[in-house]
Design a protein around this motif. Structure first.
Motif, PDB file in Angstrom:
ATOM      1  N   PRO A 230       0.979  -1.135  -0.021  1.00 10.48           N
ATOM      2  CA  PRO A 230      -0.052   0.024  -0.027  1.00 10.48           C
ATOM      3  C   PRO A 230       0.606   1.346   0.294  1.00 10.48           C
ATOM      4  O   PRO A 230       0.917   2.051   1.003  1.00 10.48           O
ATOM      5  N   MET A 231       1.565   1.547  -1.216  1.00 10.47           N
ATOM      6  CA  MET A 231       2.262   2.633  -1.156  1.00 10.47           C
ATOM      7  C   MET A 231       1.836   3.755  -1.078  1.00 10.47           C
ATOM      8  O   MET A 231       2.547   4.743  -0.478  1.00 10.47           O
ATOM      9  N   THR A 232       0.588   4.068  -1.787  1.00 13.44           N
ATOM     10  CA  THR A 232       0.103   5.436  -1.519  1.00 13.44           C
ATOM     11  C   THR A 232      -0.368   5.804  -0.160  1.00 13.44           C
ATOM     12  O   THR A 232      -0.449   7.021   0.307  1.00 13.44           O
ATOM     13  N   ALA A 233      -1.022   4.629   0.443  1.00 13.23           N
ATOM     14  CA  ALA A 233      -1.406   4.998   1.988  1.00 13.23           C
ATOM     15  C   ALA A 233      -0.050   5.389   2.878  1.00 13.23           C
ATOM     16  O   ALA A 233      -0.092   6.270   3.765  1.00 13.23           O
ATOM     17  N   LEU A 234       0.831   4.690   2.456  1.00 10.39           N
ATOM     18  CA  LEU A 234       2.147   4.988   3.429  1.00 10.39           C
ATOM     19  C   LEU A 234       2.613   6.258   3.032  1.00 10.39           C
ATOM     20  O   LEU A 234       3.143   6.962   3.696  1.00 10.39           O
ATOM     21  N   ALA A 235       2.701   6.365   1.766  1.00 10.85           N
ATOM     22  CA  ALA A 235       3.159   8.044   1.208  1.00 10.85           C
ATOM     23  C   ALA A 235       2.120   9.040   2.099  1.00 10.85           C
ATOM     24  O   ALA A 235       2.708  10.161   2.462  1.00 10.85           O
ATOM     25  N   GLN A 236       0.940   8.760   2.247  1.00 15.04           N
ATOM     26  CA  GLN A 236      -0.233   9.764   2.795  1.00 15.04           C
ATOM     27  C   GLN A 236       0.355   9.827   4.332  1.00 15.04           C
ATOM     28  O   GLN A 236       0.290  10.807   4.884  1.00 15.04           O
ATOM     29  N   THR A 237       0.699   8.669   4.930  1.00 13.70           N
ATOM     30  CA  THR A 237       1.313   8.803   6.241  1.00 13.70           C
ATOM     31  C   THR A 237       2.550   9.435   6.382  1.00 13.70           C
ATOM     32  O   THR A 237       2.767  10.358   7.234  1.00 13.70           O
ATOM     33  N   ILE A 238       3.604   9.308   5.518  1.00 16.96           N
ATOM     34  CA  ILE A 238       4.845  10.247   5.782  1.00 16.96           C
ATOM     35  C   ILE A 238       4.267  11.714   5.603  1.00 16.96           C
ATOM     36  O   ILE A 238       4.902  12.585   6.006  1.00 16.96           O
ATOM     37  N   GLU A 239       3.383  12.001   4.322  1.00 18.15           N
ATOM     38  CA  GLU A 239       3.199  13.289   4.376  1.00 18.15           C
ATOM     39  C   GLU A 239       2.622  13.857   5.623  1.00 18.15           C
ATOM     40  O   GLU A 239       2.795  14.961   6.068  1.00 18.15           O
ATOM     41  N   SER A 240       1.540  13.050   6.042  1.00 16.30           N
ATOM     42  CA  SER A 240       0.997  13.473   7.450  1.00 16.30           C
ATOM     43  C   SER A 240       1.995  13.926   8.607  1.00 16.30           C
ATOM     44  O   SER A 240       2.057  15.003   9.081  1.00 16.30           O
ATOM     45  N   ASN A 241       2.835  12.914   8.621  1.00 17.58           N
ATOM     46  CA  ASN A 241       3.901  12.904   9.929  1.00 17.58           C
ATOM     47  C   ASN A 241       4.810  14.272   9.403  1.00 17.58           C
ATOM     48  O   ASN A 241       5.245  14.966  10.405  1.00 17.58           O
ATOM     49  N   ILE A 242       5.228  14.386   8.162  1.00 19.35           N
ATOM     50  CA  ILE A 242       6.235  15.640   7.986  1.00 19.35           C
ATOM     51  C   ILE A 242       5.608  16.792   8.008  1.00 19.35           C
ATOM     52  O   ILE A 242       6.183  17.742   8.563  1.00 19.35           O
ATOM     53  N   ARG A 243       4.331  16.947   7.531  1.00 22.25           N
ATOM     54  CA  ARG A 243       3.631  18.113   7.846  1.00 22.25           C
ATOM     55  C   ARG A 243       3.273  18.564   9.254  1.00 22.25           C
ATOM     56  O   ARG A 243       3.653  19.772   9.383  1.00 22.25           O
ATOM     57  N   GLU A 244       3.012  17.725  10.164  1.00 25.43           N
ATOM     58  CA  GLU A 244       2.953  17.891  11.487  1.00 25.43           C
ATOM     59  C   GLU A 244       4.285  18.396  12.197  1.00 25.43           C
ATOM     60  O   GLU A 244       4.404  19.093  13.009  1.00 25.43           O
ATOM     61  N   MET A 245       5.361  17.752  11.679  1.00 26.51           N
ATOM     62  CA  MET A 245       6.891  18.012  12.387  1.00 26.51           C
ATOM     63  C   MET A 245       7.123  19.345  11.806  1.00 26.51           C
ATOM     64  O   MET A 245       8.068  19.939  12.657  1.00 26.51           O
ATOM     65  N   THR A 246       6.709  19.727  10.756  1.00 30.96           N
ATOM     66  CA  THR A 246       7.256  21.323  10.319  1.00 30.96           C
ATOM     67  C   THR A 246       6.068  22.091  10.462  1.00 30.96           C
ATOM     68  O   THR A 246       6.304  23.471   9.938  1.00 30.96           O
ATOM     69  N   GLY A 247       4.958  21.959  11.363  1.00 32.12           N
ATOM     70  CA  GLY A 247       3.855  23.005  11.477  1.00 32.12           C
ATOM     71  C   GLY A 247       3.115  23.306  10.493  1.00 32.12           C
ATOM     72  O   GLY A 247       2.455  24.354  10.602  1.00 32.12           O
ATOM     73  N   MET A 248       3.025  22.337   9.476  1.00 34.28           N
ATOM     74  CA  MET A 248       1.898  22.832   8.223  1.00 34.28           C
ATOM     75  C   MET A 248       0.627  22.037   8.239  1.00 34.28           C
ATOM     76  O   MET A 248      -0.145  21.939   7.353  1.00 34.28           O
ATOM     77  N   GLU A 249       0.549  21.196   9.571  1.00 35.75           N
ATOM     78  CA  GLU A 249      -0.527  20.394   9.162  1.00 35.75           C
ATOM     79  C   GLU A 249      -1.839  21.172   9.351  1.00 35.75           C
ATOM     80  O   GLU A 249      -3.033  20.655   8.958  1.00 35.75           O
ATOM     81  N   ASN A 250      -1.982  22.579   9.731  1.00 40.11           N
ATOM     82  CA  ASN A 250      -3.197  23.448   9.823  1.00 40.11           C
ATOM     83  C   ASN A 250      -3.365  24.342   8.855  1.00 40.11           C
ATOM     84  O   ASN A 250      -4.255  25.200   8.929  1.00 40.11           O
TER      85      ASN A 250
END
Length: 293
Positions: free
Chosen positions: A260-280
């Motif tokens: 499930p590469m797309t689902a894993l990529a979405q997880t990575i995106e969510s994690n990175i956006r949260e780490m860099t303060g871009m989730e909101n």
């Protein structure tokens, strides 16, 4: 959980229907042929079909084990990609001063695009609009886009060290993480480009048909229906097992059983956006997101 999606039985039936049809037709033909007077005198000891069936079972067991090993290795590699993506951003956030937020977001942006581009290239799909937008905005072109994006990572790390923003030891740590990402990409490409020997499939197919051809001659001719059903059923089981192995042997084929590469990529995106303060950050579409970052 390794696979969260429900696989439709109709998907599997659609995959095996053609070989099952032919092997059933062949088994029915041989069972009827066994009733011909000229062939009724032929009797094969039951141990012969049993021995051949055992040989087919062993070959299928090996094939299935190899296919599952490919599938599991692919899942393990993508697990490492998830971890290394988080590690890369964590290192960048720690090593780069806070007044260089643009560089941190540029790394985050590029890493998100990298995981999506890698998955889509392994599946041999056209790049998604967000990936295409990023490549267009940044003028990136080439045959191997994921590899080019990793090169951009390395170039920026080199520039950060040259400008004195990170130390030489920090540069070494970042390059190690990028090297692991490159290693994972290479492993995925190896799995994708490794083709199971066709001669092996040909051998298994041949033995299944030979098994179906001699099985009726080792059974009692007084019960035709039972003979036909057993011949067809055993052949169907062998064919279904082999087809299952074929489905699993390419975990990057964009099927219900692939990684499930797309689902894993979405997880990575969510994690990175949260780490860099871009989730909101409110975003209308992906293209705007990557333009803003």
């Amino acid at each position: 959980m390794l696979l969260n999606r429900k696989i439709s039985i109709w998907y599997f039936i659609n995959e095996v229907k053609k070989p099952v049809f032919f092997v059933c037709l062949f088994g029915l033909f041989i069972s009827i042929m066994d009733l011909l007077p000229i062939l009724q005198k032929i009797s094969i000891p039951p141990s012969i079909p049993a021995l051949l069936g055992t040989a087919v079972s062993l070959l299928l067991a090996f094939r299935t084990a190899q296919s599952y090993e490919h599938w599991w290795e692919a899942r393990t590699i993508w697990g490492a990609i998830v971890n290394d993506s988080r590690t890369l951003l964590r290192q960048i956030i720690q090593f780069v001063p806070e007044n260089n937020n643009n560089m941190i977001r540029e790394f985050a942006d590029r890493q998100i695009i990298w995981v999506y581009a890698l998955g889509e290239s392994l599946r041999k799909q056209s790049y998604s609009p967000s990936v295409q937008a990023y490549l267009y905005i940044n003028g990136i072109r080439g045959q191997n886009i994921p590899n080019i994006l990793l090169d951009k990572h390395s170039e920026m790390v080199k520039q950060l060290a040259k400008d004195g923003i990170v130390t030489n030891f920090n540069q070494f740590q970042l390059n190690e993480t990028i090297a692991r990402l490159c290693d994972s990409m290479g492993k995925c490409e190896r799995i994708k480009n490794t083709v199971f020997p066709r001669s092996y499939s040909l051998l298994v197919h041949t033995l299944i048909y030979v098994f179906a051809a001699i099985l009726p001659f080792g059974m009692d001719d007084s019960q035709l229906i039972v003979e036909i059903v057993i011949t067809m059923l055993l052949s169907i089981v062998f064919v279904a097992i082999e087809k299952t192995a074929i489905i699993m042997q390419d975990p990057f084929e964009n099927t219900p059983v692939d990684t499930p590469m797309t689902a894993l990529a979405q997880t990575i995106e969510s994690n990175i956006r949260e780490m860099t303060g871009m989730e909101n950050v409110p975003v209308k579409n992906k293209q705007q997101l990557y333009y803003q970052m």
